[in-house]
Enzyme design. Sequence first.
Site: not given
Length: 376
Positions: A35, A133, A165, A221, A264, A311, A313
Amino acid sequence: MRSPAQARIDLAAIRHNVSLLRERAGGVDVMAMIKAEAYGHGLVPAAQAALAGGATWLGVAKLAEALELRRAGVTARTMVCLGVPGEPYDEAIALDVDLTANVPWLVEEIAAAAERAGRPARIHLEADTGMGRGGATAADWSALVDAALKAEAAGHLRVVGLYSHFACADEPGHPSVARQLGVFKELVEHAEKTGVRPEVRHLSNSAAILTLPEARFDLVRPGIAMYGLTPVPQIGTFGLRPAMTLTADAALVKRVPAGSGVSYGHTYVTDRETTLALVPAGYGDGIPRHGSSLLEVFAGGARRRIAGRVCMDQFVIDLGDDTLSAGDEIILFGPGDRGEPTAQDWADALGTISYEIVTRIGSRVPRVYEGGVSET
């Protein structure tokens, strides 16, 4: 075109980890959980590596993930663990995808989709044994089982699995673990006495595979462990091999005087003349902004702490008087073989889990696959 930041994925490590986990589980069937883009490693390549490592099932959270696997030609038994209303269940049934049901109305919706698909659905009944859940609670279990058996008698579906689970398997000895195991056994017994004949009963996640042999049943699992990250770092790594190495090439290296503010807010100010290097990856790529002035990377043969704020990027590291050139590789995290931080190191520094570190690496960072079967 080479990207300035890459996530290198070692498929041989995934194969190794799955094989190790299968052995650890006593040889029972393995459902490889892929997943969330295989925990950030890439859905289809990770699925193929897991199957090559001995997995016989694949597990996903959402139906769209299962359909993507089928479109890619992956035909292995695949289970969807989340059931929500309005999904294209008829398409899933036609493609032989196993589905989850945890309430009677979902059983009915899947049965109706099976009629449209012209073939019976394969479903796993989910029990809430204490996770709080998904799943039917003990009080609601009989109604779920009855609805499933009614649809099975009508030829609309087959109940092929019973599962639940763990909530706290990553805390060995937690009292909820034994309670959940006991409740699961009781609910399985009830379903089987009522007439359910499951192919598989399954409960164990990565942590339970490694610490709780009595919870193996017919299928396990593994999730995070198949990517080489331990679900119980307080105990050890169990011989698992981390599969993801996140790298970036230095974009700029420059000398700056003492008293230079960095990034920054100038939350980092140099206390001497020093060399700064610019790393072309930021929170837009999945580098946690709250790792500013906290996380370490490996550059120029040593660990370096991020200097100032991450930042969108890019971020900066302070090299002191060491040297580095633009284009040189910087390892953000990896297996730790060369002294670089691991995903677990980042998780520990941030007070989170390694799952979050690897799954948050964004799609802007290309995955580069190594250790494929053709390369071994």
